[in-house]
Scaffold this active site. Sequence first.
Site, mmCIF file in Angstrom:
data_model
loop_
_atom_site.group_PDB
_atom_site.id
_atom_site.type_symbol
_atom_site.label_atom_id
_atom_site.label_comp_id
_atom_site.label_asym_id
_atom_site.label_seq_id
_atom_site.Cartn_x
_atom_site.Cartn_y
_atom_site.Cartn_z
ATOM 1 N N ARG A 165 -26.370 -104.690 47.015
ATOM 2 C CA ARG A 165 -25.182 -103.820 46.984
ATOM 3 C C ARG A 165 -24.308 -104.171 45.783
ATOM 4 O O ARG A 165 -23.760 -103.300 45.132
ATOM 5 C CB ARG A 165 -24.388 -103.960 48.279
ATOM 6 C CG ARG A 165 -24.869 -103.114 49.444
ATOM 7 C CD ARG A 165 -26.357 -103.232 49.729
ATOM 8 N NE ARG A 165 -26.788 -102.477 50.875
ATOM 9 C CZ ARG A 165 -26.943 -102.973 52.113
ATOM 10 N NH1 ARG A 165 -26.748 -104.262 52.351
ATOM 11 N NH2 ARG A 165 -27.319 -102.207 53.094
ATOM 12 N N ASP A 194 -33.000 -102.666 48.869
ATOM 13 C CA ASP A 194 -32.267 -101.944 49.916
ATOM 14 C C ASP A 194 -32.001 -100.537 49.420
ATOM 15 O O ASP A 194 -32.543 -100.109 48.390
ATOM 16 C CB ASP A 194 -30.960 -102.677 50.270
ATOM 17 C CG ASP A 194 -30.547 -102.444 51.726
ATOM 18 O OD1 ASP A 194 -30.460 -101.269 52.126
ATOM 19 O OD2 ASP A 194 -30.326 -103.417 52.459
ATOM 20 N N HIS A 282 -34.059 -98.574 55.073
ATOM 21 C CA HIS A 282 -33.277 -99.155 53.964
ATOM 22 C C HIS A 282 -33.996 -98.945 52.628
ATOM 23 O O HIS A 282 -34.050 -99.855 51.807
ATOM 24 C CB HIS A 282 -33.012 -100.641 54.211
ATOM 25 C CG HIS A 282 -31.905 -100.883 55.188
ATOM 26 N ND1 HIS A 282 -30.607 -101.102 54.810
ATOM 27 C CD2 HIS A 282 -31.894 -100.900 56.543
ATOM 28 C CE1 HIS A 282 -29.843 -101.271 55.873
ATOM 29 N NE2 HIS A 282 -30.603 -101.141 56.952
ATOM 30 N N GLU A 338 -32.740 -101.128 61.447
ATOM 31 C CA GLU A 338 -32.044 -99.846 61.299
ATOM 32 C C GLU A 338 -32.918 -98.743 60.712
ATOM 33 O O GLU A 338 -32.461 -97.951 59.892
ATOM 34 C CB GLU A 338 -30.786 -100.037 60.434
ATOM 35 C CG GLU A 338 -29.801 -101.011 61.046
ATOM 36 C CD GLU A 338 -28.570 -101.252 60.194
ATOM 37 O OE1 GLU A 338 -27.460 -101.204 60.739
ATOM 38 O OE2 GLU A 338 -28.714 -101.511 58.984
ATOM 39 N N ASP A 431 -19.562 -111.160 55.630
ATOM 40 C CA ASP A 431 -18.881 -110.035 54.956
ATOM 41 C C ASP A 431 -17.713 -109.531 55.797
ATOM 42 O O ASP A 431 -16.957 -108.676 55.342
ATOM 43 C CB ASP A 431 -19.852 -108.880 54.670
ATOM 44 C CG ASP A 431 -20.597 -108.386 55.899
ATOM 45 O OD1 ASP A 431 -20.810 -109.189 56.844
ATOM 46 O OD2 ASP A 431 -20.984 -107.207 55.924
ATOM 47 N N TRP A 486 -23.572 -109.863 53.356
ATOM 48 C CA TRP A 486 -23.840 -108.529 52.812
ATOM 49 C C TRP A 486 -22.751 -108.226 51.797
ATOM 50 O O TRP A 486 -21.625 -108.702 51.938
ATOM 51 C CB TRP A 486 -23.838 -107.497 53.949
ATOM 52 C CG TRP A 486 -24.834 -107.818 55.016
ATOM 53 C CD1 TRP A 486 -24.589 -108.365 56.230
ATOM 54 C CD2 TRP A 486 -26.258 -107.643 54.942
ATOM 55 N NE1 TRP A 486 -25.769 -108.535 56.921
ATOM 56 C CE2 TRP A 486 -26.807 -108.094 56.151
ATOM 57 C CE3 TRP A 486 -27.123 -107.140 53.961
ATOM 58 C CZ2 TRP A 486 -28.165 -108.069 56.420
ATOM 59 C CZ3 TRP A 486 -28.484 -107.109 54.231
ATOM 60 C CH2 TRP A 486 -28.993 -107.564 55.441
ATOM 61 N N GLU A 488 -21.640 -105.046 50.358
ATOM 62 C CA GLU A 488 -21.076 -103.721 50.095
ATOM 63 C C GLU A 488 -19.662 -103.826 49.537
ATOM 64 O O GLU A 488 -19.291 -103.122 48.602
ATOM 65 C CB GLU A 488 -21.021 -102.875 51.382
ATOM 66 C CG GLU A 488 -22.330 -102.296 51.819
ATOM 67 C CD GLU A 488 -23.056 -103.211 52.791
ATOM 68 O OE1 GLU A 488 -22.687 -104.407 52.869
ATOM 69 O OE2 GLU A 488 -23.983 -102.734 53.462
#
Length: 704
Positions: A165, A194, A282, A338, A431, A486, A488
């Site tokens: 990310r 990802d 992903h 996911e 995160d 993570w 993001e």
Amino acid sequence: MGIKHFIAVAAAALLALAASAEGVSPRIIIPQVKSYTLSEGSIVLEKGAAFSISATDAKEDLSGFKAYLETCDLSLIPAAKGGPKPVVRFKIGPKALKNAPKDAYSMVIGRKDISICAAEISGAFYAVQSLIKMTAASPGRRLACCRIDDAPRFSHRGLMFDVVRHFHGKDFILKQLDAMALLGMNKLHFHLTDNEAWRLDLECAPEMVRKAAFGDSKWFNTIFPGRPLTLADAPEGYVPGSVYDDGAIYGGYYSKDDIREIIAYAAARNIDVIPEIELPGHNLALLHVHPEFFCDGEHMVPDVFCAGKEAPFVFFEKVLEEVMDLFPSRYIHIGGDEASKDNWSVCSRCAERMHSEGLKDVFELQSYCIRRMEKLINAHGKRLIGWDEILEGGLSGNATVMSWRGTAGGVKAISMAHDVIMSPNTYYYLDYGQDAPYKEPLAFRTYLPLDVVYGYEPEADIEALYGGELSQETRARILGVQGNLWSECVVSDSHFEYMLYPRAFAIAETGWSPKGSKDYETFRENAIILSRIFNEKGITTFDLTGEAGERREARNEISRITRSAKAVMRTGNGKETDASVLVDGYLGGWALKGSDLWVKIPKSEITIDVDLGSAMDIHYIGAEFADHNARRCRAPQDTEFTTSVDGINYVPAQVPQLRIDESSTSFAIRTAGGTVSTRARYIRLRFNLGSEKVNTYISEVIVN
Ligand code: ACM
Ligand code: ZN
């Protein structure tokens, strides 16, 4: 004296105490050593002291360790004939420390020298880490004489770095490996592919970094509502292993040489680098480059490859072959989390695959993907790790499960006799914000402070399943613990470190120190000292001395008149639930999920009825909501309060509406409320979130 100043003074006093004339004791070490005994006297361990190694029965090559000793913070030099006598004396080999578990060491700090015994180099390495921390904590490098016997609790003590990310260059990763070593951590889980990018240059798929390692955006990409993925070709002149950012184009990737350098640097610090290649979900970046890997037709979900087509499997099999060649790690992580089943449920090719393989549903189709990769990985003598979704649809073989959706996946995997690594988002997602959101950078979620991270006991939920102490065999299935970062919302190198430390200290201590030995107050004091040491090394840390902590309004009762009140909540479909937590007199804390102070409100017309028990004079009515647009969580704009004496006839209460800034992405707590002057027993609140995309959290109907 302000509290911040007071804590700083207290920490300095503590340090002075720990570093008294008798020297710094092992008490200040994170992670806490297994056992130590203090004795009389102290020694000053100067930089550049001489060392010797006797290793008569050692099977390992010592040259790398000797080179490390010269370059590490102690700057030790090999003792030579006619030179100074060795101060640090190593004995390495099976006979030096008999029946020792992996990474164990014993160390005797005497007045004249320091003796370290270890069966393997890794044990001696951790003795050196203890010395580095103790000397750094003592202004005069003075160490208290003592004996330390130390060994880790778990074999997996890890951190996961999401370099997708937001990208982090090779040198930054090397710097973190030194920090991890100092914490006794030995696994770097490297999240390399990802949705937003592909960060590994491979000969079998050079198009991936050419076309999917750079983009126009530095943050949040696909998570942010309505934001499309934008990727750009690799810019001219890009140097692999570095972060590229010219203001318009941002990104980067690692060459295989970069990876080899990272692996070698890690190996010299007893750290394995475990690569993660995400599948079957992903994979937005992959499908951007290879749209032919999609299910045919309209795609409800843009990031899952077609499990009915052969081409994506061939692609990933080649990728994994090359990855296994590159990474010596015994474990290979294939993601598995996911992966939406929506495309697969309507795809004729996926249906064909399910038919030909005798799979009864799309969950077994996911399981087919995982097993196929596991077969390949096992054929190379390696083992597969996947996120806990790999349990869905059945899991065979010897896959290791990484439990992330709380601890449930780990508990289930253990009951199915699989090995587990515990990295629950409820404790170990770094995160998430670590302090009051008003003073922190935007985080993926609130709120995971140091004491919560430290409080996690990896055996607790599994013991609950088995009703007490675990058998040796069950305990051995818990390989260890891991913090996941993570990225993001983590936009820079220093921000990345800020999110890691000191919370990674807590995970390190849980992973290393004996069960039952943890003490938060001592740990926190030590974490302040270790943070200072990290800062001196140029590592950014969250400042514990300035910690604001849990929301004050969540710790203090704000209304007494609702003490005997009851509340029920009705949704549009007539479902009624008890909502007495909404009149418990306490507002919500910083954490929404997993908190018993907040109630998640479904997307619906909502009515909340409060019964105070008897009619009384009321001068304030309000309701408190969470608002976090970036997480699709919104406070309602239209709230309607009415009051009643008899529960039949309601009259409007003149309470102002909320005004929400639609463009705000930050976390906020908002109150719709105001003063009133009325007498009532019943208060009714109605609102409607009015959009399909959002939900909200409510903490309290405030009546005073
Ligand atoms: C995950 O956080 N999706 C493993
Ligand atoms: Zn398909």
